[in-house]
Design a protein around this motif. Structure first.
Motif, short mmCIF file in Angstrom:
data_model
loop_
_atom_site.label_atom_id
_atom_site.label_comp_id
_atom_site.label_asym_id
_atom_site.label_seq_id
_atom_site.Cartn_x
_atom_site.Cartn_y
_atom_site.Cartn_z
N THR A 195 9.85 -7.00 7.41
CA THR A 195 8.76 -6.21 7.94
C THR A 195 8.21 -5.27 6.86
O THR A 195 8.86 -5.04 5.85
CB THR A 195 9.19 -5.35 9.14
OG1 THR A 195 10.27 -4.49 8.72
CG2 THR A 195 9.64 -6.20 10.30
N ILE A 196 7.02 -4.75 7.12
CA ILE A 196 6.47 -3.67 6.31
C ILE A 196 6.47 -2.45 7.23
O ILE A 196 5.95 -2.50 8.35
CB ILE A 196 5.05 -3.99 5.82
CG1 ILE A 196 5.03 -5.23 4.94
CG2 ILE A 196 4.46 -2.78 5.07
CD1 ILE A 196 5.80 -5.11 3.63
N GLU A 197 7.05 -1.36 6.77
CA GLU A 197 7.18 -0.15 7.58
C GLU A 197 6.39 0.99 6.97
O GLU A 197 6.01 0.94 5.80
CB GLU A 197 8.66 0.21 7.72
CG GLU A 197 9.45 -0.90 8.39
CD GLU A 197 10.88 -0.54 8.70
OE1 GLU A 197 11.32 0.58 8.40
OE2 GLU A 197 11.55 -1.40 9.28
N ALA A 198 6.16 2.00 7.78
CA ALA A 198 5.41 3.17 7.31
C ALA A 198 6.20 4.43 7.58
O ALA A 198 7.01 4.50 8.45
CB ALA A 198 4.07 3.26 8.04
N MET A 241 0.83 -1.21 0.00
CA MET A 241 0.00 0.00 0.00
C MET A 241 0.86 1.25 0.00
O MET A 241 1.97 1.26 0.56
CB MET A 241 -0.91 0.01 1.24
CG MET A 241 -1.98 -1.04 1.19
SD MET A 241 -3.17 -1.04 2.58
CE MET A 241 -2.52 0.03 3.80
N ASP A 242 0.35 2.31 -0.60
CA ASP A 242 1.03 3.59 -0.67
C ASP A 242 1.37 4.06 0.75
O ASP A 242 0.55 3.98 1.66
CB ASP A 242 0.15 4.62 -1.37
CG ASP A 242 0.88 5.88 -1.71
OD1 ASP A 242 2.08 5.80 -2.04
OD2 ASP A 242 0.27 6.96 -1.64
N GLY A 243 2.60 4.55 0.93
CA GLY A 243 3.04 5.03 2.23
C GLY A 243 3.75 3.96 3.06
O GLY A 243 4.20 4.25 4.16
N TYR A 244 3.80 2.76 2.55
CA TYR A 244 4.46 1.64 3.24
C TYR A 244 5.56 1.07 2.36
O TYR A 244 5.54 1.26 1.14
CB TYR A 244 3.44 0.52 3.54
CG TYR A 244 2.38 0.96 4.52
CD1 TYR A 244 2.50 0.69 5.87
CD2 TYR A 244 1.24 1.64 4.07
CE1 TYR A 244 1.52 1.09 6.77
CE2 TYR A 244 0.26 2.04 4.96
CZ TYR A 244 0.40 1.76 6.31
OH TYR A 244 -0.55 2.16 7.18
N TRP A 245 6.52 0.39 2.97
CA TRP A 245 7.59 -0.23 2.21
C TRP A 245 8.12 -1.44 2.96
O TRP A 245 8.08 -1.48 4.20
CB TRP A 245 8.72 0.76 1.93
CG TRP A 245 9.39 1.26 3.17
CD1 TRP A 245 10.48 0.72 3.80
CD2 TRP A 245 9.01 2.39 3.96
NE1 TRP A 245 10.81 1.44 4.92
CE2 TRP A 245 9.91 2.48 5.04
CE3 TRP A 245 7.99 3.34 3.85
CZ2 TRP A 245 9.82 3.47 6.01
CZ3 TRP A 245 7.91 4.31 4.81
CH2 TRP A 245 8.82 4.39 5.87
N PRO A 246 8.65 -2.41 2.24
CA PRO A 246 9.27 -3.56 2.91
C PRO A 246 10.69 -3.23 3.37
O PRO A 246 11.40 -2.46 2.72
CB PRO A 246 9.29 -4.65 1.84
CG PRO A 246 9.15 -3.94 0.54
CD PRO A 246 8.54 -2.61 0.81
#
Length: 168
Positions: free
Chosen positions: A165-168, A146-151
């Motif tokens: 993890t997925i971070e924001a 999703m937009d605003g998140y990254w692995p």
């Protein structure tokens, strides 16, 4: 052995000069890392809690980040960051594979892995404790995260994946 020097471009009244915004750590392989600050609306200032630089890797601009405010600690983290940059392409490929395997609900095909290698781009290489390194990836097509998140994928001192993890 790689030579490292530490200096300060300017100081503020409260922190010690080596740990203030504008402090710099110079590595003869990777170059200059600066602890920057950002002006805020209304005249305030936000001091970054890390040293960083931007560098061209794999045909794109990547942030190299030493996650400390202390110049002596930043100096200690440089060898691990150097090693991560030298192995960056292989680490990125393994990071992407780890992300796909961690978050796939079904068995992954070679085609899916290949597509993910094209879609996930290296954004940041971060060192925070001298042993582990974290690769932050960007989903270039916007179809995976999703937009605003990254692995983000954490590797240990032997470059084995230890967390995804997925971070924001």
């Amino acid at each position: 052995m790689t030579a490292v020097s530490v200096s300060s471009e300017h100081t503020r009244s409260h922190p010690s000069p080596g740990n203030s915004p504008g402090a710099m750590v110079v590595d003869d392989v990777l170059g200059r890392f600066v602890r920057e600050s950002q002006s805020l609306p209304g005249g305030g200032c936000l001091d970054n809690s890390f040293f960083s630089q931007h560098r061209q890797l794999e045909g794109r601009t990547v942030v190299l980040l030493l996650d400390t405010e202390d110049t002596a600690e930043a100096q200690r983290l440089l060898p691990r960051l150097r090693r991560a940059v030298e192995g960056g392409t292989a680490l990125r490929r393994r990071a992407v594979e780890a992300v796909v395997l961690e978050f796939s609900a079904s068995p992954v095909t070679e085609e899916e892995l290949s597509q993910a290698q094209a879609d996930f781009l290296l954004d940041t290489i971060e060192v925070d404790d001298g042993r582990d390194v974290v690769l932050h990836l960007t989903d270039s097509c916007g179809e995976h995260v999703m937009d605003g998140y990254w692995p983000a994928v954490r590797f240990d001192a032997e470059d084995q994946v230890i967390d995804v993890t997925i971070e924001a």
